[in-house]
Write a protein that holds these residues in place. Structure first.
Motif, PDB file in Angstrom:
ATOM      1  N   GLU A 171       0.162   1.729  -2.114  1.00 39.09           N
ATOM      2  CA  GLU A 171       0.364   0.668  -1.134  1.00 39.09           C
ATOM      3  C   GLU A 171       0.875   1.225   0.188  1.00 39.09           C
ATOM      4  O   GLU A 171       0.484   0.759   1.270  1.00 39.09           O
ATOM      5  N   ALA A 172       1.723   2.241   0.117  1.00 38.48           N
ATOM      6  CA  ALA A 172       2.231   2.861   1.339  1.00 38.48           C
ATOM      7  C   ALA A 172       1.101   3.504   2.135  1.00 38.48           C
ATOM      8  O   ALA A 172       1.029   3.364   3.371  1.00 38.48           O
ATOM      9  N   ASN A 173       0.210   4.216   1.456  1.00 35.84           N
ATOM     10  CA  ASN A 173      -0.898   4.859   2.160  1.00 35.84           C
ATOM     11  C   ASN A 173      -1.891   3.845   2.716  1.00 35.84           C
ATOM     12  O   ASN A 173      -2.452   4.033   3.803  1.00 35.84           O
ATOM     13  N   GLU A 174      -2.120   2.769   1.972  1.00 33.95           N
ATOM     14  CA  GLU A 174      -2.989   1.701   2.491  1.00 33.95           C
ATOM     15  C   GLU A 174      -2.397   1.113   3.773  1.00 33.95           C
ATOM     16  O   GLU A 174      -3.112   0.899   4.762  1.00 33.95           O
ATOM     17  N   LEU A 175      -1.105   0.856   3.762  1.00 32.30           N
ATOM     18  CA  LEU A 175      -0.449   0.285   4.941  1.00 32.30           C
ATOM     19  C   LEU A 175      -0.467   1.271   6.101  1.00 32.30           C
ATOM     20  O   LEU A 175      -0.722   0.899   7.245  1.00 32.30           O
ATOM     21  N   GLY A 186      -9.127   1.664  -0.276  1.00 29.48           N
ATOM     22  CA  GLY A 186      -8.998   2.519   0.905  1.00 29.48           C
ATOM     23  C   GLY A 186      -8.429   3.883   0.585  1.00 29.48           C
ATOM     24  O   GLY A 186      -8.940   4.916   1.024  1.00 29.48           O
ATOM     25  N   SER A 187      -7.357   3.921  -0.204  1.00 35.31           N
ATOM     26  CA  SER A 187      -6.734   5.195  -0.544  1.00 35.31           C
ATOM     27  C   SER A 187      -7.618   6.021  -1.480  1.00 35.31           C
ATOM     28  O   SER A 187      -7.592   7.254  -1.438  1.00 35.31           O
ATOM     29  N   ALA A 219       1.504  11.768   7.213  1.00 41.68           N
ATOM     30  CA  ALA A 219       1.940  12.753   6.221  1.00 41.68           C
ATOM     31  C   ALA A 219       2.214  12.044   4.904  1.00 41.68           C
ATOM     32  O   ALA A 219       3.117  11.202   4.823  1.00 41.68           O
ATOM     33  N   ASP A 220       1.446  12.360   3.888  1.00 44.03           N
ATOM     34  CA  ASP A 220       1.630  11.789   2.552  1.00 44.03           C
ATOM     35  C   ASP A 220       2.660  12.634   1.806  1.00 44.03           C
ATOM     36  O   ASP A 220       2.366  13.731   1.345  1.00 44.03           O
TER      37      ASP A 220
END
Length: 474
Positions: free
Chosen positions: A163-167, A194-195, A287-288
């Motif tokens: 969810e963090a990466n999607e946002l 998306g991710s 940055a992931d």
């Protein structure tokens, strides 16, 4: 026969919480009992387990849960208890957890300080909407923001890394007005549409075709065509922008160390070169840090810091809550303001219980010097793994930082032929001797060694002895 009797005598003399499993006793018949590793002592005995056995749980899972769920071992473990760096199965047998740290647990299973924070907050209040005030949410946001460099100080809470990466990708698109995003091949960024599109692991189950998603050459120092020359790999990003987009991009997303991709540390010089290119194209860098963050690399609190860059957006999760589902997107005030142009709301992201857990994680990392421990123990473990590489030809590469390490197995060092079957045998043998370790990499031939940050030097020695024996039996 004498060896079997000696093994049985040794097995019966060890307390239940330190014993090998029954299957290990059988497997160890192939191992000289005089060199059988004994797990470090640990002052905890789990309460008796009275629940359903492994076979019954497997039956229920096969009937009622997703068929996509897989198991690490031929005979799946029924893990019913955990304490710090150890896990216990249905019979009370203890296992050293050399993998679960990356999955969720940064500070150790059921860490008392974190459990207490969760219980205390749950007793008071579990879930008000963010339209009301609650200090637990704001306190953790402030503490988390203090761990970042530059102007990275605005926090959006989510429920997971996916969810963090999607946002984060949505923010980049809204902020720039562009749709194109570049990610790195062999990366892993989550399990939503998306991710998964950004994940770019061709031929793996994670890749889902998404419009506007471009995949750059992986700066793989072990198998890549340019070795450790990071700037040469970065040229591919330039070409993607020049020939695959309108000349502008929304952003670039990357892990500093690819976790699922086999603990692959990006080639030196790659990220700075890519950052310059992305900035020229008007994009943002994401940055992931879902796996490499929260002090895991030891040398730095965040993985990107080792590359000398400051991203525009950072995502984190997993170890952020030590087992509690929480993720976060951290960015600058300027970039954060773009979401006022959209109706963004998260029902559970940033609830008081999860943020209380996250805040407790930060306090434990500092109180127990876990970043330093990750550096010291991780460096020691890496050095000793390299020594094992000199002993075992099947080890093709040892890599990573701190307590995020990878050991790639190959059947031929020159050809770098992936040892896909051999690693499964080694994992089974290690499990039988009391060590749980993960695997990953494009070919599924890399040991992922990512224990809780409380992992000790004694744990490392036990792990090394077990791996040594397991590899000698292949």
């Amino acid at each position: 026969m004498h060896r079997v009797l000696l093994l049985r005598r040794l097995y019966s003399s060890v307390p239940p919480s330190r014993r090998l499993s029954q299957s290990a006793a059988v497997a160890a018949d192939r191992i000289d009992a005089s060199v059988l590793p004994i797990m470090p002592p640990f002052d905890y005995t789990p309460p008796p387990y009275l629940g359903p056995r492994a076979a019954e749980i497997v039956r229920k899972r096969s009937e009622f849960l997703s068929p996509s769920i897989s198991y690490l071992y031929k005979n799946p473990l029924n893990i019913v208890d955990g304490k710090m760096q150890y896990l216990f199965d249905e019979d009370g047998r203890r296992y050293l957890d050399a993998f679960g740290g990356i999955a969720t647990v940064s500070c150790g299973h059921c860490h008392p300080d974190i459990v207490e924070a969760i219980i205390n907050q749950t007793k008071r209040l579990q879930h008000p909407t963010v339209l009301y005030l609650n200090h637990a949410v704001a306190d953790f946001a402030e503490a988390l923001a203090s761990k970042f460099p530059g102007d990275l100080k605005v926090v959006f809470f989510t429920n997971s890394g996916t969810e963090a990466n999607e946002l984060a990708m949505m923010i980049a698109r809204v902020y720039t007005g562009c749709h194109d995003i570049i990610s790195v091949r062999n990366a892993y960024h989550g399990n939503a549409a998306g991710s998964m599109g950004a994940t770019a692991q061709s031929n793996w189950k994670f890749n889902v075709i998404q419009t506007g998603m471009h995949h750059a050459l992986n700066p793989d120092q072990y198998r890549g065509i340019f070795g450790s020359a990071g700037e040469k790999y970065a040229k591919d990003v330039e070409e993607i922008i020049d020939f695959g987009t309108s000349g502008r991009v929304a952003g670039f997303i990357s892990e500093a160390i690819q976790g699922v991709g086999g603990v692959m540390e990006l080639a030196p010089g790659y990220l700075p070169a890519v950052y310059r290119t992305i900035k020229k194209a008007g994009g943002l860098f994401i940055a992931d840090e879902v796996q490499a963050g929260f002090a895991r690399t030891g040398s730095h609190f965040w993985g990107f810091e080792a590359h000398g860059v400051v991203p525009d957006i950072v995502t984190s999760a997993k170890g952020a809550g030590n087992g509690i589902p929480i993720g976060a997107v951290v960015t600058t005030p300027e970039i954060a303001r773009v979401l006022t142009q959209r109706c963004y709301f998260n029902t559970f992201g940033g609830n008081p219980v999860c943020t209380a857990a996250g805040h407790a994680v930060l306090k434990v990392i500092e109180k127990e010097n876990l970043q330093e421990n990750a550096l010291v123990v991780g460096s020691y473990l890496k050095d000793q793994l390299k020594a094992l590489q000199d002993k075992h030809d099947i080890i093709g590469d040892v890599r990573g930082r701190g307590l995020m390490l990878g050991v790639e197995l190959v059947t031929d060092r020159q050809q770098k032929t992936p040892a896909k079957t051999e690693i499964l045998h080694a994992m089974e043998t290690m499990k039988d001797m009391g060590v749980l370790v993960g695997k990953g990499g494009f070919y599924g031939n890399v040991f992922r060694i990512t224990p809780p940050l409380c992992f000790s030097k004694e744990d490392a020695d036990f792990f090394l002895d077990v791996m040594d024996i397991a590899l000698s039996k292949i």
